[in-house]
Design an enzyme around this catalytic site. Structure first.
Site, PDB file in Angstrom:
ATOM      1  N   ILE A   1      48.239  42.777  32.845  1.00 45.50           N
ATOM      2  CA  ILE A   1      48.066  41.319  32.556  1.00 45.50           C
ATOM      3  C   ILE A   1      47.359  41.348  31.371  1.00 45.50           C
ATOM      4  O   ILE A   1      47.379  40.196  30.763  1.00 45.50           O
ATOM      5  CB  ILE A   1      47.568  40.409  33.832  1.00 45.50           C
ATOM      6  N   ASP A   2      46.213  42.210  31.053  1.00 47.61           N
ATOM      7  CA  ASP A   2      45.516  42.059  29.875  1.00 47.61           C
ATOM      8  C   ASP A   2      45.948  42.163  28.473  1.00 47.61           C
ATOM      9  O   ASP A   2      45.423  41.869  27.621  1.00 47.61           O
ATOM     10  CB  ASP A   2      44.251  43.042  29.898  1.00 47.61           C
TER      11      ASP A   2
ATOM     12  N   SER B   1      45.093  54.357  32.752  1.00 48.45           N
ATOM     13  CA  SER B   1      45.845  55.407  33.196  1.00 48.45           C
ATOM     14  C   SER B   1      46.658  56.300  32.060  1.00 48.45           C
ATOM     15  O   SER B   1      46.459  57.549  32.002  1.00 48.45           O
ATOM     16  CB  SER B   1      46.978  54.870  34.143  1.00 48.45           C
TER      17      SER B   1
ATOM     18  N   MET C   1      40.923  36.239  33.585  1.00 49.16           N
ATOM     19  CA  MET C   1      40.974  37.630  33.365  1.00 49.16           C
ATOM     20  C   MET C   1      41.344  38.402  32.217  1.00 49.16           C
ATOM     21  O   MET C   1      41.381  37.561  31.266  1.00 49.16           O
ATOM     22  CB  MET C   1      41.824  38.196  34.507  1.00 49.16           C
TER      23      MET C   1
HETATM   24  O1  F6P Z   1      42.943  45.217  34.142  1.00 44.10           O
HETATM   25  C1  F6P Z   1      43.539  44.264  35.274  1.00 44.10           C
HETATM   26  C2  F6P Z   1      42.569  43.453  35.618  1.00 44.10           C
HETATM   27  O2  F6P Z   1      43.096  42.385  36.422  1.00 44.10           O
HETATM   28  C3  F6P Z   1      41.594  42.710  34.814  1.00 44.10           C
HETATM   29  O3  F6P Z   1      41.688  41.501  34.096  1.00 44.10           O
HETATM   30  C4  F6P Z   1      40.339  42.174  35.537  1.00 44.10           C
HETATM   31  O4  F6P Z   1      39.045  42.389  34.971  1.00 44.10           O
HETATM   32  C5  F6P Z   1      40.337  43.551  36.420  1.00 44.10           C
HETATM   33  O5  F6P Z   1      41.862  44.132  36.479  1.00 44.10           O
HETATM   34  C6  F6P Z   1      39.947  43.207  38.135  1.00 44.10           C
HETATM   35  O6  F6P Z   1      40.130  44.346  38.682  1.00 44.10           O
HETATM   36  P1  F6P Z   1      40.009  44.541  40.348  1.00 44.10           P
HETATM   37  O7  F6P Z   1      41.191  44.187  40.847  1.00 44.10           O
HETATM   38  O8  F6P Z   1      39.233  45.873  40.536  1.00 44.10           O
HETATM   39  O9  F6P Z   1      38.887  43.506  40.819  1.00 44.10           O
END
Ligand code: F6P
Length: 359
Positions: A140-141, A117, A183
């Site tokens: 969270i990353d 974003s 994740m």
């Molecule tokens: O960027 C945050 C995140 O949770 C990542 O850790 C993960 O790969 C992705 O988003 C998952 O995205 P979605 O909710 O679109 O499956």
């Protein structure tokens, strides 16, 4: 009296409601009006824009600790930056957003978002020329440059750690290993932090090369016959395809190591916001409101060595490594990773955790 807007974009995480609550509280004390834009950029694509006047009774303090965003983050597949770029409609999309911001008569817009974003906000900065744009980093990353922490990371570490704590008990009962897939996209911070907190025997992250035979040998030589092997979703194993946890599990099984895989998935984005994330959200909200008062624009709040201040979006974008979306090459994000000198790597190694080919 100022009119300010707040919008939550990208993937959700815990801490968004806290930051919304604190913005409303701090702005109200300053005598300002706050408009919550619904559904991320979706709310700016409808006519009239979907915005609600926010006051503390709408998001009371006892609800501010709940995960998710009270304002929602948008519908998957709706007209957004990604789909507009794919359809060659970016210019119209940008015009739409700029017009909606004008219609709302906003003096400032607080954008709570991740590196996607914020990178997009800077690349398409003409949208925000009529307002002060103040960004607050959340994910969270923990893959955003120029800030030591992002809102949602601490809660995600807590969620993943608790998840592993539960698995550890059944792992012990059955003398088997759990390969847990964290994740984090292509950044290993979440896996590294939760792996250390949960007492994992192995932590594999995208930033550090590893040898799968070494993983097998490490588990075979372990004092325990059960435990956690934490793998970040961003790792890859040459000659293998599929989910990283499955790849590692197949290797272990082939070597006679009894194991199961576990996928905590979006539980990592849930959970009551930890105290530390609430404090960070409060500090970022305060800093964002100060930035509005100081007439700043195109800035992001950041935590550096326990000091909260703003950095410019141009520095933010320049401060990371560019990553191109494999599906949409025009879409570039500025990313941060686990640094090679991150002290946690040395701690993990000294504690006998296998983290790959490191020093
Ligand atoms: O960027 C945050 C995140 O949770 C990542 O850790 C993960 O790969 C992705 O988003 C998952 O995205 P979605 O909710 O679109 O499956």
């Amino acid at each position: 009296m100022k009119n300010i807007g707040i919008i939550t974009t990208g993937g959700d995480c815990s801490g968004l409601n806290t930051v919304i609550h604190r913005i409303v509280r701090g702005a109200t004390l300053r005598g300002w009006r706050v408009w919550g834009i619904m559904d991320g950029t979706d709310g700016l694509c409808v006519n009239p824009p979907a915005a609600v006047r926010l006051c503390e009774t709408m998001l009371p303090i006892e609800n501010a600790r709940l995960a998710g965003s009270f304002l929602h983050n948008g519908h998957a597949g709706a007209l957004n930056f990604e789909t507009a770029i794919e359809q060659g409609k970016l210019a119209q999309f940008n015009k739409k957003l700029r017009a909606a911001i004008k219609t709302l008569n906003l003096d400032a817009l607080i954008l709570v978002g991740g590196n996607g974003s914020l990178s997009l906000a800077w690349a398409n900065r003409e949208i925000y020329q009529d307002v002060q744009l103040i960004c607050i980093p959340k994910t969270i990353d923990m893959d955003m440059p120029l800030t030591d922490r992002t809102i949602g990371f601490d809660t995600a570490v807590q969620q993943l750690t608790c998840y592993c704590d539960q698995l550890m008990l059944t792992a012990r009962s059955h003398h088997r290993w759990f390969v847990v897939q964290a994740m984090g996209r292509d950044c290993g911070n979440l896996a590294l932090h939760a792996g250390i907190a949960a007492g994992a025997e192995v932590i594999l992250i995208p930033e550090i090369k590893f040898d799968d035979d070494d993983v097998v040998a490490h588990i075979k030589n372990s004092q325990n016959d059960y435990g956690i092997i934490m793998v970040s979703e961003g790792i890859s194993l040459r000659g293998h395809s599929g989910r990283p946890a499955d790849m590692i599990a197949r290797k272990l099984t082939a070597a006679g190591i009894v194991n199961r895989t576990a996928f905590p998935e979006h539980i990592q984005r849930a959970g009551d916001t930890t105290a530390s994330d609430r404090i960070l959200a409060t500090r970022f909200a305060d800093c964002a409101l100060d930035a509005i008062e100081n007439n700043e624009t195109y800035v992001m709040t950041a935590l550096e060595c326990n000091d909260v201040h703003t950095v410019t979006l141009s520095d933010f974008v320049a401060g990371g490594e560019f990553l191109r979306d494999p599906k949409i090459p025009e879409l570039m994000t500025s990313n941060a990773y686990v640094a090679p000198d991150d002290p946690l790597l040395e701690v993990a190694r000294d504690m006998g955790i296998y983290i790959g080919i490191y020093k």
